[in-house]
Write a protein that holds these residues in place. Structure first.
Motif, short mmCIF file in Angstrom:
data_model
loop_
_atom_site.label_atom_id
_atom_site.label_comp_id
_atom_site.label_asym_id
_atom_site.label_seq_id
_atom_site.Cartn_x
_atom_site.Cartn_y
_atom_site.Cartn_z
N UNK A 1 0.80 -1.22 0.00
CA UNK A 1 0.00 0.00 0.00
C UNK A 1 0.84 1.27 0.00
N UNK A 2 2.16 1.11 0.06
CA UNK A 2 3.04 2.29 -0.06
C UNK A 2 4.40 1.85 -0.63
N UNK A 3 4.41 1.46 -1.91
CA UNK A 3 5.65 0.90 -2.49
C UNK A 3 6.81 1.87 -2.55
N UNK A 4 6.53 3.18 -2.52
CA UNK A 4 7.61 4.18 -2.63
C UNK A 4 7.97 4.79 -1.28
N UNK A 5 7.68 4.11 -0.18
CA UNK A 5 7.83 4.71 1.14
C UNK A 5 9.28 5.07 1.45
N UNK A 6 10.24 4.28 0.97
CA UNK A 6 11.64 4.60 1.27
C UNK A 6 12.12 5.84 0.52
N UNK A 7 11.42 6.21 -0.58
CA UNK A 7 11.77 7.46 -1.27
C UNK A 7 11.58 8.65 -0.34
N UNK A 8 10.61 8.54 0.55
CA UNK A 8 10.27 9.64 1.45
C UNK A 8 10.83 9.44 2.86
N UNK A 9 10.82 8.19 3.34
CA UNK A 9 11.28 7.91 4.70
C UNK A 9 12.79 7.67 4.76
N UNK A 10 13.42 7.52 3.60
CA UNK A 10 14.86 7.34 3.56
C UNK A 10 15.30 5.94 3.93
N UNK A 11 16.62 5.79 4.09
CA UNK A 11 17.21 4.49 4.42
C UNK A 11 17.99 4.50 5.72
N UNK A 12 17.91 5.61 6.46
CA UNK A 12 18.61 5.67 7.74
C UNK A 12 18.01 6.79 8.58
N UNK A 13 18.36 6.76 9.86
CA UNK A 13 17.95 7.81 10.80
C UNK A 13 19.14 8.16 11.68
N UNK A 14 19.41 9.44 11.81
CA UNK A 14 20.49 9.93 12.66
C UNK A 14 19.86 10.70 13.82
N UNK A 15 20.24 10.35 15.05
CA UNK A 15 19.66 10.99 16.23
C UNK A 15 20.77 11.48 17.15
N UNK A 16 20.47 12.56 17.84
CA UNK A 16 21.39 13.14 18.83
C UNK A 16 20.59 13.63 20.02
N UNK A 17 21.02 13.28 21.20
CA UNK A 17 20.43 13.80 22.44
C UNK A 17 21.54 14.45 23.26
N UNK A 18 21.29 15.67 23.70
CA UNK A 18 22.28 16.41 24.49
C UNK A 18 21.61 16.89 25.77
N UNK A 19 22.22 16.57 26.89
CA UNK A 19 21.68 16.97 28.20
C UNK A 19 22.46 18.17 28.71
N UNK A 20 21.77 19.27 28.95
CA UNK A 20 22.38 20.50 29.43
C UNK A 20 21.63 20.95 30.69
N UNK A 21 22.26 20.77 31.85
CA UNK A 21 21.62 21.06 33.12
C UNK A 21 20.28 20.32 33.21
N UNK A 22 19.18 21.05 33.35
CA UNK A 22 17.87 20.42 33.46
C UNK A 22 17.14 20.33 32.11
N UNK A 23 17.86 20.58 31.03
CA UNK A 23 17.25 20.58 29.70
C UNK A 23 17.80 19.42 28.88
N UNK A 24 16.92 18.77 28.11
CA UNK A 24 17.33 17.77 27.13
C UNK A 24 17.00 18.31 25.75
#
Length: 342
Positions: free
Chosen positions: A255-278
């Motif tokens: 039902x969505x043969x072209x989904x990787x054209x839009x969702x891509x082939x990878x995901x890059x994530x970063x989380x940074x903790x600064x005092x009481x903020x994420x």
């Protein structure tokens, strides 16, 4: 129960008050607090050793974000013999849990809902968005390496048109994402950081049928690097091919043969903790199709453990029904769990 076991357990609430930079002042504070409740038979030397152990555990927990990321199921045990023990079949947060009572979109997807006459025209640009996610360790005994295991996780995201009174406030879209994965810490420590590796299978679906149906299956690897107060994750995947390109009444197709054209082939994530903020960043990209997605989030303290959450997204695939619909959204609400669990 042995005396040293009772001693360590009695300090459980004290250990959480120390940060990664343990100092002589903190050691003295620990000793003064423990002297108020310690048994008269406990010597000063035993108290000092117990405080040193607790401060080392707190320091390790602060700096080793990989351990925090994978092993929130850890329970304190006798610190003199075995610092931690994992409890199987206990649910803990997996991805972030949040509630956004106000989530605004500048291009809400209406085209895919045109088959229901008069419905999409009454969608509101502001809706409620929330995410609930948990993880359950299945195998906690060592498989191949020390600290590895297998876990099941489930994530639910929902977009609720609660402000669309004229169409009875429907749930516009709900995505279900079960997954099972193997995880292991790695001995590789670049830049004096910590690394880990995951390998898993993931299904994602909106639970609908006919023209509303969206789903896909994928195998993924996830490489995680953590140091001090930040974590970086690189997650490439391979979509498992499906059947016929067109669904029929009798045979389900893709039902969505072209989904990787839009969702891509990878995901890059970063989380940074600064005092009481994420601060959180997530990005996807298909370099061939030049389509992608960016998500930014910030949590901030409100009252004691209650935290606010602001989220901004831009691009394709904010939800499965929106996988080929580009939009910007901004929402504000509450973080139900932190990125990093204490």
């Amino acid at each position: 129960m042995k005396k040293n076991t009772l001693l360590y357990l009695s300090f459980g609430s004290i250990a959480t008050t120390f940060n990664a930079q343990a100092s002589d002042e903190e050691l003295q504070t620990c000793l003064m607090k423990s002297l108020k409740t310690a048994d008269l038979t406990v010597t000063v030397g035993e108290l000092k050793r117990a405080c040193n152990n607790l401060l080392l555990v707190a320091k390790k927990a602060q700096h080793n974000k990989v351990e925090s990321f994978f092993k929130q199921e850890l329970k304190t045990k006798n610190l003199a013999s075995a610092p931690y023990v994992m409890t199987p079949y206990v649910m803990t947060p997996h991805r972030m849990n949040y509630l956004l009572p106000v989530s605004y979109s500048d291009n809400i997807n209406k085209e895919d809902y045109d088959i229901v006459e008069g419905w999409a025209d009454n969608f509101e640009d502001i809706e409620i968005k929330y995410q609930l996610s948990f993880r359950v360790p299945l195998l906690t005994e060592r498989l191949f390496t020390q600290g590895d295991g297998v876990a099941f996780a489930f994530t639910l995201q929902s977009w609720w048109q609660i402000y669309a009174r004229s169409i009875s406030r429907p749930f516009r879209e709900t995505n279900y994402q079960p997954e099972i994965f193997y995880y292991t810490p790695l001995s590789w420590q670049p830049l004096e950081g910590n690394t880990a590796f995951l390998l898993g299978f993931e299904h994602q679906s909106n639970g609908n049928s006919s023209s509303f149906s969206r789903s896909w299956n994928r195998l993924y690897a996830n490489f995680v690097f953590a140091k001090d107060n930040y974590v970086i994750s690189f997650k490439p995947w391979w979509r498992i091919p499906e059947g016929n390109k067109v669904s029929t009444a009798m045979v389900p197709g893709d039902d969505n043969p072209d989904i990787t054209d839009y969702m891509g082939n990878f995901e890059l994530s970063l989380v940074y903790k600064w005092d009481d903020y994420d601060v959180f960043f997530k990005g996807r990209e298909n370099f061939k199709a030049h389509k992608g997605y960016v998500e930014l989030g910030v949590t901030f303290p409100i009252f004691e453990r209650l935290k606010g959450y602001i989220q901004y997204t831009n691009g394709y695939g904010e939800s499965l029904i929106d996988y080929n619909n580009s939009q910007q959204t901004i929402g504000i609400g509450f973080s139900l769990t932190d990125y990093f669990q204490d």
